[in-house]
Design a protein around this motif. Structure first.
Motif, PDB file in Angstrom:
ATOM      1  N   LYS A 109       0.692  -1.154  -0.087  1.00 55.16           N
ATOM      2  CA  LYS A 109      -0.011   0.032   0.089  1.00 55.16           C
ATOM      3  C   LYS A 109       0.657   1.208   0.009  1.00 55.16           C
ATOM      4  O   LYS A 109       2.065   1.293   0.204  1.00 55.16           O
ATOM      5  N   GLN A 111       0.788   4.984   1.829  1.00 55.81           N
ATOM      6  CA  GLN A 111       0.292   5.784   2.937  1.00 55.81           C
ATOM      7  C   GLN A 111       0.714   7.009   3.143  1.00 55.81           C
ATOM      8  O   GLN A 111       2.105   7.356   2.899  1.00 55.81           O
ATOM      9  N   GLU A 142      -9.517   4.437   0.319  1.00 55.26           N
ATOM     10  CA  GLU A 142      -9.545   4.691   1.715  1.00 55.26           C
ATOM     11  C   GLU A 142      -7.964   4.345   2.335  1.00 55.26           C
ATOM     12  O   GLU A 142      -7.282   4.817   3.434  1.00 55.26           O
ATOM     13  N   THR A 143      -7.656   3.117   1.862  1.00 56.00           N
ATOM     14  CA  THR A 143      -6.207   2.577   2.521  1.00 56.00           C
ATOM     15  C   THR A 143      -4.848   2.690   1.707  1.00 56.00           C
ATOM     16  O   THR A 143      -4.021   2.726   2.315  1.00 56.00           O
ATOM     17  N   ASN A 145      -4.021   0.745  -0.616  1.00 57.74           N
ATOM     18  CA  ASN A 145      -3.470  -0.417  -1.339  1.00 57.74           C
ATOM     19  C   ASN A 145      -3.658  -0.607  -2.897  1.00 57.74           C
ATOM     20  O   ASN A 145      -4.650  -0.075  -3.297  1.00 57.74           O
TER      21      ASN A 145
END
Length: 841
Positions: A109, A111, A142-143, A145
């Protein structure tokens, strides 16, 4: 937003190496690993340069020679990290080292660090997302990934570079967009392949082991410089399945000779099935097979041999250019090649070159022919030995013996045929002297019957239309001349002619022969003198008589000359010069006149040529003066040309000038007359007349009795001379030009100091001083620079005027010593002639 570690999607791995060798290596891997999956690659040489033994402490992993780490079975990482050890051993050096390997689950992911303070939404753009190939990847909003939607082919897309964005719900971007690279790691999904469907090579037979035959080439589309593209070659099978004949280098694909002896006659070609495998030849690597055909090239290692060792054949005598036999051979070398092409030769029995053998290129047979007629009476049969070789040189096979030449014998039976007469020799040369009498026997030409060996019953004749200089007796064959042979007439101009003669036996059989009549040069021409008219001047230089003879040696030169008139022979003489020429010269002081001298010339063959030589003995200096006339001196009468008279006059003037100058020297200190300035111009008397001078009472020439003083004049005779009177104690006569600086006094004194003021000289002294100079000047007075008669060389010079440095020249009248003129009694003939000219007629 902090950059996340690069991630692998769907089993794609990212390799990370620890910077400290032999301590720890970290691999980021997915949590699920399949069997035979590449985990990563370790640089083993950084830890141990040469490792003879490589092993893994965990059986789930295997380590290859290049440091590649593969799984041996499916593996699931339950924990966050898994550890094992790679053991390296160098048995020879007794060294052992370890490398620790940590497998860590990878993060997948992106971030942002600001996610703690804001609500962050992630998005991405670039190839694989919103650009071709679109939809391959997507990022979770949202993440952060990143997921793959389908399988990716590294050979098509080795990597993707995307831009990642982090924004708040209201559109604010707290982070700078991140450029993120997704690298697709290679999977061994491509088998190697050969660049050609069929490889064909050639190698000569009997090649030594190690000789390179060729090279097979294969390629792999997987990632270069990895085990996926590390290829290994090997020979799977060989056809025919006999002893392996070739080797294949596993790394390079080079094929070399392995069998010590390749024999084309046993196996003309080999077919090899070869394999190429990636993963450095590991069993789990992908492989492909290919075909190699190796043709064995022929070398001449087999000698031809005759199928039959003895042959017999027949031929009629006198037959030529006829085939009488064909012989054949066996050769194991490749048909049609130089190694099997036969070359035949006759080794024995063909000393007279009557036979010839050639090769039929289509059948490789030897064709035996007769090229010269055979004679049954000489030999009823001939035995020939024939050998055979190949076009190419022999190449001996290893451990083989020297090849020997194969031979066969051929017996040729000669068949008898009734033949016509034969002339022996077939060409008869007859030499005939030129101008021989008609009917002279010059030789005999007969023929023989080959069957009987004699000339009985043979008749001879010369066919018409040939050189008609000779005939032949029809029974005896005697040859005689029918015309006088002359090298200058008709076909005899080349010195010979050929005549064909026929010989006819009782059965009407005819034989031919040739008589070559060669004319030997004879003595038919008289020698003759080329030039017979000559002019001989007073120097009486010998005349060179040259004769010519049209005959050839030995009937020409050398010549002998003779004067046939006895009276003239007492007056003239002949002396040899060379083979062709003799000199003619008078014996004594014979009078001038025209002489016609009969001269005979005898050539080397004794033939005499009579000639008359006309010599005009003329009183001249050059032959052109005579102009065809003769100058004769008879009694007191003298006949002279204009130029001779002029030369004598000029010479006398020159002599008088010298006498006047000497007299002036003697009396310059005693007398000095005063005359007018113009008197000198009137003392140069014109004397170019042929009329005699005034009567003189004495036979000597009397010097001038008076002349003007202070006068200046000179005589120019080719080269100007100036006579200068010098007053004082040493009176000298000096020649300024020509002959150096010499005085009369120096002549008298023998080159010492000038004599003192005596003015007395003997005739010999005068003669030695004046003779060479007067002779030269008199000759030059008659010629110009081009050796032609001059027009006028008596030139007047300008009057010097008053104050001349020259002393008085009128003092000669004061010299009364009669003895000073004694030298006039001894003058040479030239000057006596001058004196006679002055006598009153």
């Amino acid at each position: 937003m902090a950059p996340a570690a690069p991630c692998l999607v769907l089993g794609l791995l990212v390799l990370s190496l620890c910077c400290e060798a032999c301590k720890k290596v970290i691999f980021h891997v997915p949590s699920e690993l399949e069997a035979d999956t590449l985990v990563g690659r370790v640089d083993l040489k950084e830890c141990l340069q040469y490792a003879e033994f490589i092993s893994s402490s965990d059986g789930n992993f295997k380590v290859l020679e290049d440091g590649s780490v593969y799984t041996t079975s499916p593996l699931s990482l339950s924990a966050e990290k898994k550890t094992f050890t790679i053991l390296l051993k160098d048995i020879q050096e007794q060294v052992e080292k370890k490398i620790h390997v940590d497998l860590v689950k990878e993060e997948k992911k992106v971030q942002s660090d600001t996610a703690q303070n804001y609500t962050i939404y992630y998005s991405a753009s670039g190839p694989g997302i919103d650009q071709d190939p679109k939809g391959l990847f997507y990022i979770e909003r949202e993440t952060g990934n990143i997921f793959a939607t389908r399988a990716v082919d590294r050979e098509q897309y080795p990597s993707f570079q995307i831009i990642c964005f982090a924004t708040t719900p209201d559109g604010y971007s707290p982070e700078v967009p991140l450029v993120h690279t997704i690298r697709i790691e290679d999977d061994n999904d491509n088998a190697p392949y050969f660049t050609q469907d069929l490889f064909e090579f050639c190698v000569p037979e009997n090649s030594r082991p190690g000789v390179v035959v060729g090279k097979v080439i294969a390629e792999d589309r997987d990632e270069p410089y990895t085990l996926h593209t590390t290829l290994k070659y090997r020979i799977v099978s060989q056809t025919p399945p006999i002893t392996p004949a070739f080797s294949l280098h596993g790394d390079t694909g080079v094929i070399s000779v392995l069998l010590p002896q390749l024999d084309r006659e046993l196996v003309p070609s080999y077919t090899l099935l070869v394999e190429v495998r990636d993963m450095a030849g590991q069993p789990f690597g992908l492989c492909t097979t290919g075909t190699v055909v190796i043709k064995i090239e022929d070398t001449n290692d087999n000698a031809p041999s005759f199928k039959q060792l003895q042959y017999e054949t027949r031929v009629e005598e006198n037959r030529v250019s006829v085939e009488i036999l064909r012989v054949s051979v066996v050769d194991l070398d490749e048909p049609g090649s130089p190694g099997s092409g036969a070359v035949y030769e006759i080794i024995r029995g063909n000393d007279d070159q009557a036979f010839e053998i050639t090769t039929d290129k289509n059948t490789n047979e030897g064709i035996l022919c007769v090229v010269k007629g055979l004679d049954y009476e000489t030999a009823k049969q001939r035995v020939l030995v024939i050998g055979v070789n190949n076009e190419a040189p022999y190449v001996l096979a290893p451990h083989s013996q020297q090849l020997s030449q194969s031979t066969c014998s051929v017996t040729v039976h000669v068949l008898d045929v009734d033949e016509g007469p034969v002339f022996k020799p077939c060409l008869l040369r007859l030499d005939v002297k030129e101008c021989e009498d008609i009917g002279t026997a010059i030789g005999r030409y007969v023929a023989e019957d080959p069957e009987t060996g004699n000339s009985e019953g043979i008749r001879y004749r010369i066919p018409p239309g040939q050189c008609n200089w000779i005939n032949i007796d029809d029974k005896s064959g005697e040859v005689r001349t029918v015309r006088v042979l002359d090298r200058d007439i008709g076909e005899m101009r080349r010195g010979q002619c050929n005549v064909t003669v026929l010989a006819i036996d009782r059965n009407g059989k005819t034989g031919t022969g040739t008589i070559q009549v060669c004319i030997v040069p004879g003595n038919k021409n008289f020698p003759r003198i080329i030039q017979t008219d000559y002019i001989m001047c007073r120097d009486r230089k010998p005349i060179c008589l040259t004769a010519q003879d049209d005959d050839e040696a030995p009937y020409s030169a050398p010549f002998v000359y003779r004067i046939t008139d006895r009276n003239l022979a007492s007056m003239w003489k002949l002396t040899p010069h060379d083979d062709n020429s003799w000199y003619l010269s008078p014996k004594s002081d014979i009078p001038y006149g025209i002489y016609e001298i009969p001269v005979s010339v005898i050539d080397n063959g004794g033939k005499i040529g009579e000639n008359t030589v006309r010599v005009n003995l003329c009183d001249c200096v050059t032959p052109t003066e005579c102009d065809g006339r003769t100058r004769q001196l008879t009694g007191g009468n003298v006949t002279l040309g204009l130029w001779a008279i002029l030369a004598m006059i000029l010479g006398s003037l020159l002599l008088l000038l010298i006498l006047i100058t000497i007299c002036g020297c003697c009396g310059a200190g005693v007398m000095h007359r005063q005359v007018t300035d113009d008197c000198a111009n009137h003392n140069l008397i014109i004397s170019n007349t042929e009329a005699p001078g005034e009567e003189v009472m004495d036979h000597n020439i009397i010097p001038l009795q008076s002349t003007c003083d202070q006068g200046g004049y000179g005589v120019k005779t080719g080269e100007q001379q100036t006579f200068e009177m010098v007053k004082g104690r040493g009176h000298t006569l000096e020649s300024v030009k020509g002959g150096g600086h010499q005085t009369l006094g120096s002549v008298k004194e023998g080159g010492q100091q000038p004599m003192m003021d005596t003015c007395r000289y003997s005739y010999s002294e005068w003669h030695n001083f004046t003779h060479p100079r007067l002779g030269e000047k008199v000759h030059l007075c008659r010629q110009d620079e081009e050796q032609k008669h001059s027009e006028d060389y008596l030139l007047s010079y300008n009057y010097e005027g008053k104050g001349s440095l020259a002393g008085s020249v009128g003092c000669c009248s004061d010299q009364h010593e009669e003895e000073a003129l004694d030298f006039l009694d001894q003058l040479e003939p030239k000057f006596r002639t001058l004196a006679e000219t002055c006598i009153k007629r």
